[in-house]
Design a protein around this motif. Structure first.
Motif, PDB file in Angstrom:
ATOM      1  N   LYS A 295       0.813  -1.220   0.000  1.00  0.00           N
ATOM      2  CA  LYS A 295       0.000   0.000   0.000  1.00  0.00           C
ATOM      3  C   LYS A 295       0.847   1.271   0.000  1.00  0.00           C
ATOM      4  N   GLY A 296       2.170   1.111   0.058  1.00  0.00           N
ATOM      5  CA  GLY A 296       3.065   2.267   0.019  1.00  0.00           C
ATOM      6  C   GLY A 296       3.122   3.064   1.311  1.00  0.00           C
ATOM      7  N   LEU A 297       2.799   2.417   2.436  1.00  0.00           N
ATOM      8  CA  LEU A 297       2.855   3.112   3.718  1.00  0.00           C
ATOM      9  C   LEU A 297       4.310   3.329   4.147  1.00  0.00           C
ATOM     10  N   PRO A 298       4.600   4.414   4.822  1.00  0.00           N
ATOM     11  CA  PRO A 298       5.965   4.650   5.306  1.00  0.00           C
ATOM     12  C   PRO A 298       6.339   3.623   6.381  1.00  0.00           C
ATOM     13  N   ILE A 299       7.548   3.088   6.270  1.00  0.00           N
ATOM     14  CA  ILE A 299       8.009   2.045   7.189  1.00  0.00           C
ATOM     15  C   ILE A 299       9.382   2.434   7.723  1.00  0.00           C
ATOM     16  N   ALA A 300       9.563   2.281   9.027  1.00  0.00           N
ATOM     17  CA  ALA A 300      10.864   2.475   9.670  1.00  0.00           C
ATOM     18  C   ALA A 300      11.172   1.205  10.467  1.00  0.00           C
ATOM     19  N   TYR A 301      12.420   0.806  10.445  1.00  0.00           N
ATOM     20  CA  TYR A 301      12.837  -0.415  11.144  1.00  0.00           C
ATOM     21  C   TYR A 301      12.852  -0.188  12.650  1.00  0.00           C
ATOM     22  N   GLY A 302      12.429  -1.188  13.420  1.00  0.00           N
ATOM     23  CA  GLY A 302      12.493  -1.132  14.871  1.00  0.00           C
ATOM     24  C   GLY A 302      12.626  -2.520  15.439  1.00  0.00           C
ATOM     25  N   SER A 303      13.000  -2.612  16.719  1.00  0.00           N
ATOM     26  CA  SER A 303      13.132  -3.938  17.313  1.00  0.00           C
ATOM     27  C   SER A 303      12.518  -4.053  18.704  1.00  0.00           C
ATOM     28  N   ASP A 304      12.640  -3.070  19.549  1.00  0.00           N
ATOM     29  CA  ASP A 304      12.188  -3.136  20.941  1.00  0.00           C
ATOM     30  C   ASP A 304      12.918  -4.189  21.759  1.00  0.00           C
ATOM     31  N   LEU A 305      14.035  -4.701  21.276  1.00  0.00           N
ATOM     32  CA  LEU A 305      14.762  -5.710  22.041  1.00  0.00           C
ATOM     33  C   LEU A 305      15.597  -5.043  23.125  1.00  0.00           C
ATOM     34  N   LEU A 306      15.547  -5.631  24.316  1.00  0.00           N
ATOM     35  CA  LEU A 306      16.279  -5.098  25.457  1.00  0.00           C
ATOM     36  C   LEU A 306      17.144  -6.182  26.075  1.00  0.00           C
ATOM     37  N   GLY A 307      18.068  -5.762  26.895  1.00  0.00           N
ATOM     38  CA  GLY A 307      18.865  -6.691  27.689  1.00  0.00           C
ATOM     39  C   GLY A 307      19.582  -7.737  26.865  1.00  0.00           C
ATOM     40  N   ALA A 308      19.469  -8.982  27.296  1.00  0.00           N
ATOM     41  CA  ALA A 308      20.196 -10.084  26.661  1.00  0.00           C
ATOM     42  C   ALA A 308      19.757 -10.332  25.226  1.00  0.00           C
ATOM     43  N   MET A 309      18.583  -9.835  24.837  1.00  0.00           N
ATOM     44  CA  MET A 309      18.098 -10.064  23.474  1.00  0.00           C
ATOM     45  C   MET A 309      18.551  -8.982  22.490  1.00  0.00           C
ATOM     46  N   HIS A 310      19.128  -7.891  22.981  1.00  0.00           N
ATOM     47  CA  HIS A 310      19.520  -6.783  22.112  1.00  0.00           C
ATOM     48  C   HIS A 310      20.473  -7.195  20.980  1.00  0.00           C
ATOM     49  N   PRO A 311      21.403  -8.125  21.205  1.00  0.00           N
ATOM     50  CA  PRO A 311      22.297  -8.519  20.098  1.00  0.00           C
ATOM     51  C   PRO A 311      21.584  -9.075  18.864  1.00  0.00           C
ATOM     52  N   TYR A 312      20.319  -9.447  18.982  1.00  0.00           N
ATOM     53  CA  TYR A 312      19.576 -10.010  17.862  1.00  0.00           C
ATOM     54  C   TYR A 312      18.869  -8.944  17.027  1.00  0.00           C
ATOM     55  N   GLN A 313      19.081  -7.680  17.339  1.00  0.00           N
ATOM     56  CA  GLN A 313      18.357  -6.598  16.674  1.00  0.00           C
ATOM     57  C   GLN A 313      18.460  -6.687  15.151  1.00  0.00           C
ATOM     58  N   ALA A 314      19.651  -6.896  14.628  1.00  0.00           N
ATOM     59  CA  ALA A 314      19.832  -6.931  13.174  1.00  0.00           C
ATOM     60  C   ALA A 314      19.194  -8.165  12.537  1.00  0.00           C
TER      61      ALA A 314
ATOM     62  N   LEU B 180      15.743   1.009   7.213  1.00  0.00           N
ATOM     63  CA  LEU B 180      16.844   1.109   8.173  1.00  0.00           C
ATOM     64  C   LEU B 180      17.460   2.508   8.215  1.00  0.00           C
ATOM     65  N   THR B 181      17.305   3.280   7.162  1.00  0.00           N
ATOM     66  CA  THR B 181      18.028   4.551   7.048  1.00  0.00           C
ATOM     67  C   THR B 181      17.084   5.750   6.942  1.00  0.00           C
ATOM     68  N   ILE B 182      16.553   5.968   5.779  1.00  0.00           N
ATOM     69  CA  ILE B 182      15.732   7.158   5.551  1.00  0.00           C
ATOM     70  C   ILE B 182      14.364   7.055   6.240  1.00  0.00           C
ATOM     71  N   GLY B 183      13.873   5.830   6.475  1.00  0.00           N
ATOM     72  CA  GLY B 183      12.603   5.654   7.176  1.00  0.00           C
ATOM     73  C   GLY B 183      12.613   6.304   8.560  1.00  0.00           C
ATOM     74  N   PRO B 184      13.580   5.977   9.410  1.00  0.00           N
ATOM     75  CA  PRO B 184      13.639   6.633  10.718  1.00  0.00           C
ATOM     76  C   PRO B 184      13.875   8.146  10.605  1.00  0.00           C
ATOM     77  N   ALA B 185      14.655   8.571   9.622  1.00  0.00           N
ATOM     78  CA  ALA B 185      14.876  10.009   9.429  1.00  0.00           C
ATOM     79  C   ALA B 185      13.560  10.718   9.142  1.00  0.00           C
ATOM     80  N   ARG B 186      12.753  10.136   8.288  1.00  0.00           N
ATOM     81  CA  ARG B 186      11.447  10.729   7.967  1.00  0.00           C
ATOM     82  C   ARG B 186      10.500  10.666   9.166  1.00  0.00           C
ATOM     83  N   LEU B 187      10.539   9.550   9.882  1.00  0.00           N
ATOM     84  CA  LEU B 187       9.678   9.382  11.051  1.00  0.00           C
ATOM     85  C   LEU B 187       9.889  10.511  12.057  1.00  0.00           C
ATOM     86  N   PHE B 188      11.146  10.884  12.254  1.00  0.00           N
ATOM     87  CA  PHE B 188      11.473  11.907  13.254  1.00  0.00           C
ATOM     88  C   PHE B 188      11.694  13.295  12.642  1.00  0.00           C
TER      89      PHE B 188
END
Length: 148
Positions: free
Chosen positions: A50-69, A88-96
């Protein structure tokens, strides 16, 4: 919804499914996570179509953070490599509303810069999932990783 974005955190559900109990999550809740990964990929696919704007995110914390990528591989189930790289790049820039400051390579930009080995990241963003492929990491204008 004039400035709405999808920021899927599918990798969080994947990791909870895999390691939730080890992280202290009750077994019943881990089972409730169930098919959320597949459903999340479906929602991401629909948003992409549908062409919606998308920005990458993970919400991983603590011991799970290394799995973000690792979420990159999940995004590739619903998006093209170039769309994942944009998320991963321009999506977050546009979001903020920081398109002139992050997600770009130019003088005065505050974004970090990665120099990657292992292939063409524009056709295979999974290269970013292996930390050893990061040859240089520039943060705030300073090289903080140098594996050259």
């Amino acid at each position: 919804a004039a400035h709405a974005f999808l920021v899927p955190t599918i990798i969080t559900y994947e990791r909870l499914r895999e390691e939730g109990e080890q992280a202290g999550m009750p077994r019943e809740l881990v089972h409730k996570v169930g098919d959320l990964v597949e459903r999340g990929v479906d929602v991401l696919r629909m948003a992409e179509e549908k062409g919606l704007p998308i920005a990458y995110g993970s919400d991983l914390l603590g011991a799970m953070h290394p799995y973000q990528a690792a979420g990159i591989a999940l995004h590739l189930q619903a998006q093209s490599p170039s769309a994942v790289l944009a998320a991963l790049t321009i999506g977050p820039a546009r979001l903020f509303d920081l398109e002139d400051e992050i997600g770009v390579i130019k003088r005065g930009a505050i974004a970090d810069l990665l120099v990657v080995a292992g292939g063409d990241v524009t056709s295979d963003p999974t290269i970013l999932m292996n930390e050893e492929n990061l040859v240089y990491v520039v943060k705030s204008g300073r090289i903080v990783v140098d594996r050259s």
